[in-house]
Design an enzyme around this catalytic site. Structure first.
Site, short mmCIF file in Angstrom:
data_model
loop_
_atom_site.label_atom_id
_atom_site.label_comp_id
_atom_site.label_asym_id
_atom_site.label_seq_id
_atom_site.Cartn_x
_atom_site.Cartn_y
_atom_site.Cartn_z
N GLU A 1 0.36 13.91 23.77
CA GLU A 1 -0.98 13.36 23.04
C GLU A 1 -1.14 11.71 23.14
O GLU A 1 0.03 11.12 22.51
CB GLU A 1 -1.49 13.94 21.81
CG GLU A 1 -2.81 13.86 21.31
CD GLU A 1 -3.19 14.73 20.09
OE1 GLU A 1 -4.19 14.97 19.92
OE2 GLU A 1 -2.31 14.90 19.33
N GLU B 1 -0.86 25.96 17.90
CA GLU B 1 -1.09 24.60 18.59
C GLU B 1 0.04 23.75 18.78
O GLU B 1 0.78 23.65 17.76
CB GLU B 1 -2.24 23.68 17.82
CG GLU B 1 -2.47 22.63 19.04
CD GLU B 1 -3.60 21.72 18.43
OE1 GLU B 1 -4.56 22.31 17.70
OE2 GLU B 1 -3.66 20.50 18.69
#
Length: 225
Positions: free
Chosen positions: A153, A148
């Site tokens: 974010e 990932e």
């Protein structure tokens, strides 16, 4: 509960890079025209997550080719993803309460960094940082987990996060202040195979290198965007 509608806007372009004898060949996988209209959007992206409507947060993804309340193209070239508070939704299969409905899309193309190759992911975002919001631009494994890579974010703290997960406990993470969230900012990640196993990830914001992280065993692993 935060009640304001929260648009999350982006322009996306993805290129692949291959290195042979020190020469770099590139091709565009997702062009910057992908959000010109819904036909273009649906050529390159699908609605919701690859696995459905729910993930690990308190938002349920909604939207399809005939429902653009949360996934909309108001101005050609810009995709708007909206989150809105909700009550009365059933919890996720793991028992997480749903407090928001939101829009999201994922690329139809899967991305595998092959030996000697790589990808550039670049987009422009106007992303909220208010408490309760959680926009993300990320890569995650098609089979199993990890890899990932959180290309960007925003977790409602006023910061932007750049993360690479080798395991749930071995995580490279970098948080920096996300100033002026009402303006667009350019986010870029350059993924490159280093040695046939390790992938380096160079994270940029507004053309400035923020950090470089490494994913062990990421080479050859297919990822969703």
């Amino acid at each position: 509960m935060f009640s304001q509608l929260l648009p999350f806007l982006l322009l996306s372009g993805v290129t692949t890079a291959a290195h042979h004898h020190h020469k770099r060949a590139t091709s565009t996988i997702i062009p910057t025209t992908c959000f010109d209209d819904y036909t273009s959007l649906e050529t390159y992206f699908s609605y919701l997550y690859p696995w459905g409507s729910d993930h690990n947060g308190g938002a349920r993804m909604v939207g399809n080719s005939s429902d653009h309340d949360y996934i909309s193209i108001i101005d050609s070239g810009t995709l708007t993803l909206t989150a809105q508070p909700v009550t009365g939704q059933p919890a996720t299969s793991s028992g997480v309460a749903i407090n928001y409905l939101s829009g999201t899309v994922y690329a139809k193309e899967q991305f595998t960094v092959e030996e000697g190759g790589g990808y550039d992911f670049e987009a422009e975002f106007q992303a909220p940082t208010a408490q309760g919001t959680w926009p993300a631009f990320w890569l995650t494994a098609v089979v199993g987990w990890p890899p990932e890579v959180d290309i960007a974010e925003w977790k409602g703290t006023g910061d932007i996060s750049f993360n690479t997960f080798n395991t749930s406990s071995i995580v490279a993470a970098k948080d920096v202040e996300y100033s002026d969230p009402d303006s667009f900012h350019t986010i870029k990640a350059e993924l490159r195979d280093e040695d046939g196993s390790t992938v380096s990830v160079a994270f940029y914001m507004d053309d400035s290198l923020i950090t470089t992280q490494y994913g062990d065993g990421f080479t050859g692993a297919a990822m969703y965007l």
